[in-house]
Structure formats: C-alpha cells, structure tokens
Design an enzyme around this catalytic site. Structure first.
Site, short mmCIF file in Angstrom:
data_model
loop_
_atom_site.label_atom_id
_atom_site.label_comp_id
_atom_site.label_asym_id
_atom_site.label_seq_id
_atom_site.Cartn_x
_atom_site.Cartn_y
_atom_site.Cartn_z
N SER A 243 0.83 -1.20 0.00
CA SER A 243 0.00 0.00 0.00
C SER A 243 0.86 1.25 0.00
O SER A 243 2.08 1.17 -0.04
CB SER A 243 -0.91 0.01 1.23
OG SER A 243 -0.14 0.33 2.37
N LYS A 244 0.19 2.36 0.05
CA LYS A 244 0.90 3.64 -0.02
C LYS A 244 1.98 3.77 1.04
O LYS A 244 2.99 4.43 0.84
CB LYS A 244 -0.09 4.79 0.13
CG LYS A 244 -1.04 4.91 -1.04
CD LYS A 244 -2.09 5.98 -0.77
CE LYS A 244 -3.21 5.91 -1.79
NZ LYS A 244 -4.10 4.73 -1.58
#
Length: 468
Positions: A243-244
């Site tokens: 994820s980010k």
RNA sequence: GCCUCCAUCGUCUAGGGGACUAGGACAUCGCCCUUUCAAGGCGGAAACAGGGGUUCGAAUCCCCUUGGAGGUACCA
C-alpha cells in the site's frame, strides 16, 4: 471463447497490485486467444474521479496491457442493474429494507461487543405492505437486500483449490441496491460478468469472501458460475498488503523513476509464477506462450525493489543504444539536459548503460557528456595535493594532441608516458577522471576520453591547468 | 472476536513420497578482472515454523499448535 476482465475502480491510481492482477488476466487471455475486457467500476459516486480513471488507462497502456473491449463504465449501466434488481425483487429473492446506516452500525457494534460476529439480523425480511407504507411515510429510503440461504457454498478455485464457506458467516442478507439506487459492488460485478459473458474471473485474494457473496447472486439469477482464480496479494517488506505506506506503489511512479515497462512486466509476472526454472528474463511473448493459471502459487509474494532494480538494469544494459535513447530522452529533458540523437549521445548512452539501474541513473551517469562538470573545493584540493599532477596532465594533453588509434592505444601510450616519468598510473587517472567527468567513478577513463573527443577533454583539463 | 487463505534461504522461488548432502535467482560476503564504480567470472554463508501422525521412507499426504495475511459496510 475465453473472456476475462480487469475491473479497477477509479478511486486511486493503478497500483502495483492492480497491475499484477491485470497482468495475469492479460497473459491468460493472450495465451488462450481470448478477450481481455476493461471495465471501470465507478459506482462509488463520492470517491470516483475522472482523473484517476485517466491515470489507470495510461498506466495500463504504458505497461503494454492492451484491452480488447471497453472500457465499459458501470455508471452508464445503471438501468441494467435496476432492471436486474427488480427481477430479484419480483421473484421474492430480494426485499426492501428500511434500516438506516446508523441503526445498522449501532447493531453491528453491539453484536461485536457481545462477542458475536456482526451480521444483519434480517428484520426487514418479511415486512407487510402496511409497514413499508409507514416507513415511506416517515421519509425513509429503502435499500434492496438479497436473501442469503442457509447452508454451505463450495468453490473450486483455479489456484486455491477447493474452498468452502458457510453462508451463515457471510454477514446476513446483503445489500444489492443502495438507497441512492446505485448498485453495490458485489451486485454490479455479477450483473456485468453475466452480461459480458465473462468466463474466468481472475482477481486478488482479497476478494475470496466476495466470491462467496457473488455466488449467491449467480444462483439467484439461475446462472452458471464462471471459473474463479484468486491470486495471492502482493506484500510490502513488512509482509502487509502492499500500500501507499510502502512508498512508491503506483505504476506511473515507477515509470517516472526510470523503470522500463518491459522490466516491470517481466518482474511482476514472476511474482507468484515461475514460467521455467533457471531463467529470469522473459520477453512478453515468452510469458504469454508459457502462461498457465494452474501453475500460479497460492502464497503471497513480497515486492522486492532490489530485485526489480537488478531486472531493470538487465533490460537497460541489453537494450540497443538507439532504443535506449528514445526511452531516456524524457529523463534528460526532465533534468534540463539537451540531447539529440547523434553519435556523441549514443556513445554516452553506450558507456553509461552498463552501470545504470534506472533511466534516471543513466542520465546522472552520463551528464558530463552534455554539461561542464563542476568540482567542489574539496575535490580541487585532492587534485592539487599531488605536485606531479600538473606535469602528468600536461604530458597527457600532448599525447592527445599527437593523436591515437583507439582508446586502447591511448591507454598504452599514457602508461608508457607515466612509466617514463617514474610515476604512478593512478596519479594520472584519478585527477584526469575527476576533471573530465566530475565524478570519481564511471566507465573506463580512456573510453570516456575517446567518446568525449579531444576538444572537450583539452578544454576541461586546460581550464584546470590555467587556473592553477 | 468470527470467517477464509497462506507457511522452503533476508527476498522471489524449484520441489507434487525415495533422484535432497534441499536446486536456481536477487540481495549479501570473499576472490579474480581492474585506473575507479559497475558489469562479468568463480566461490562462500544462508531455508523446509513447531509437534504429532500415515508410510519401509515425508520439504512433499493428514491433524493440531504457532505465526502471517485477507475479509468481516448502503467502499470497491
């Protein structure tokens, strides 16, 4: 005819995990000469945006994942979902529910607090016409829920094998139409997959529970199930879903960092799949011809940047100079370095590509071909600290002026010259490299000098000698 | 909490009962090459999560434990 789909929702850029899923769908479709359909799932009015949608299309194109049909937009197919939902309502397989989101949330929390799994209690299952009228009179909007039958569902997954799931733990009768009369994700997916004749649903592991919910909907419509393949998620170095938080995650960010589309394509293919033992570099055609759904791993893979770097460097160093130029051009532009495709530039690229992991590296490593190097005071001191340097440099310029056959020849002549003065070769090489390239590391010095040309080298060295 | 999935070197993986002294690749370490850094070549260190079964024989099959992940919405 094999038909697969990739169905991103435009609520963010296309991330690496999404690209991985799209890739496997693409490989599968190509391998079996089927169709790859692109569908934009934009039923979340709040979070969907046109910008993200464009980014997704651009990302797929850059990856070389071309779709055969679409993009279809769910937001343009609302009539179909309403019609299909109505069908289930008429058949008595779905019903109106007037519970508000707040009430539902409260009840869920209560259940969790009591140590029970949160689940819709089905209290609107059998409302009378009078009750419904009362709710509407109060201004309450309804959603449509589908009845979830008792029992267990069985799935034969192409990568996971047999999985079973108790319908009881699906969370109760699920909403298929929201109160804004938009379909929910699970409903729109099934309606579309049926309508678009999707034969194989290849998607992330995180959809496994959704699949069981969707199977209920297929059944309600009396439709045959497509084949399902749940591919493992991509993980970050901390083993959590990529994820980010893990830094770069969008496909376009990798493009901007100077990774090649071919390299990323190759790299992603090998996450969860081994086409062939003992080979790491595969062309797109090879990957397509070897693809086999049944050979996919069922365990999740960590996305390892180091390995990507290595693979990217392999592609860079094995690419011919001209093609590399076309790819690198944008990166030179971004760095404010003007380049044109001529012998000089191609030589620079040829020398630089062996030690570049990314196109950015290539630009940094060849910058001195196009921009005069600037040395720090410290670097100047290091050159000046040796009092035989000036002599060596002067002698070298003489050699250069007298001409040479090849960089090998120039090197030999230089060695002889240094030896005749009873000095160390490195005392010539290191200062010369620094003056000519502004760097301490790089390709063979005499290859650089040869590629740079006499004029540039003399100019850079004389500048130093004159200043001294 | 509950449900589901997953489990071989740090990482990607090969392995589908005997060919395993567990193979390859990245990363890492050493050596060679060398004007430097890479590239390349050679070599080293490095794993079957634990416990029970089944079997003549288990990394491979079954069960349990542990660990990790995902899901659990009128998001997708």
């Amino acid at each position: 005819m094999i038909r697969v789909r990739f169905a991103p929702s435009p609520t963010g850029a296309l991330h690496i995990g999404g690209a991985h899923t799209a890739l496997f769908n693409y490989l599968f479709a190509k391998r079996l000469e089927g169709k790859f359909i692109l569908r934009i799932e934009d039923t979340d009015k709040e979070r969907s945006s046109k910008e993200y949608e464009e980014v997704i299309l651009e990302s797929l194109k850059w990856m070389g994942i071309e779709w055969d049909e679409g993009p279809y937009y769910q937001s343009q197919r609302l009539d179909l979902y309403r019609e299909k939902a109505n069908e289930l309502l008429q058949k008595g397989l779905a019903y109106e529910c007037f519970c508000t989101p707040e009430e539902l949330k409260e009840r869920r929390e209560m259940m969790v607090k009591m140590g029970r799994p949160p689940k819709y209690d089905g209290r609107c299952r059998d409302l009378s016409e009078d009750q419904k009228r009362d709710f509407r009179a109060k201004g309450l909007k309804s959603v449509l829920r589908i009845r979830i039958p008792d029992g267990k569902s069985f799935l034969r997954d192409a990568v996971k094998g047999d999985v079973s799931f108790a319908n009881d733990s699906l969370g109760g009768d699920m909403v298929i139409m929201k109160s804004d009369s938009y379909p929910t994700y699970n409903f729109a997916v099934v309606v579309d997959d049926i309508d678009m004749d999707i034969t194989h649903v290849i998607r992330g592991d995180d959809h496994l529970t959704n699949t069981f919910k969707q199977m209920i909907i297929y059944k309600a419509f009396g439709k045959e199930l497509p084949k399902f393949a749940h591919i493992p998620l991509l993980l970050g170095p901390d083993k959590a879903k990529l994820s980010k938080r893990h830094g770069a995650e969008s496909v376009l960010e990798y493009k901007e960092m100077g990774y090649l589309s071919d390299a990323l394509f190759n790299f992603l293919s090998l996450l969860g799949w081994t086409p062939k033992e003992g080979q790491e570099i595969f062309s797109r055609d090879e990957l397509i011809s070897m693809f086999c759904l049944a050979k996919l791993n069922s365990n999740p893979a960590v996305f390892d940047m180091k390995r990507l770097d290595w693979m990217n460097s392999q592609y860079i160093k094995n690419m011919d100079d001209q093609n590399l130029f076309y790819l690198a051009k944008a990166f030179y532009d971004k760095a404010g370095i003007e380049v044109v495709k001529d012998d000089f530039t191609l030589k620079a690229i040829n020398l630089g590509k062996v030690r570049a992991r990314t196109l950015q590296d290539l630009v940094i490593g060849t910058k001195y071909f196009f921009v005069e190097p600037e040395l720090s005071a410290e670097e100047m001191d290091s050159i000046n600290s040796n009092n035989s340097t000036a002599l060596l440099l002067e002698k070298f310029l003489e050699l250069l002026n007298n001409g040479y056959d090849s960089h090998m020849d120039l090197e030999n002549k230089s060695r002889e010259m240094v030896a005749s003065l009873n000095l160390a070769f490195k005392d010539l090489v290191h200062p010369l490299r620094l003056l000519v390239t502004g760097m301490k590391v790089g390709p063979g010095l005499f290859e650089i000098v040869d590629a740079l040309g006499k004029d540039i080298v003399i100019r850079r060295v004389s500048k130093f000698l004159n200043d001294a």
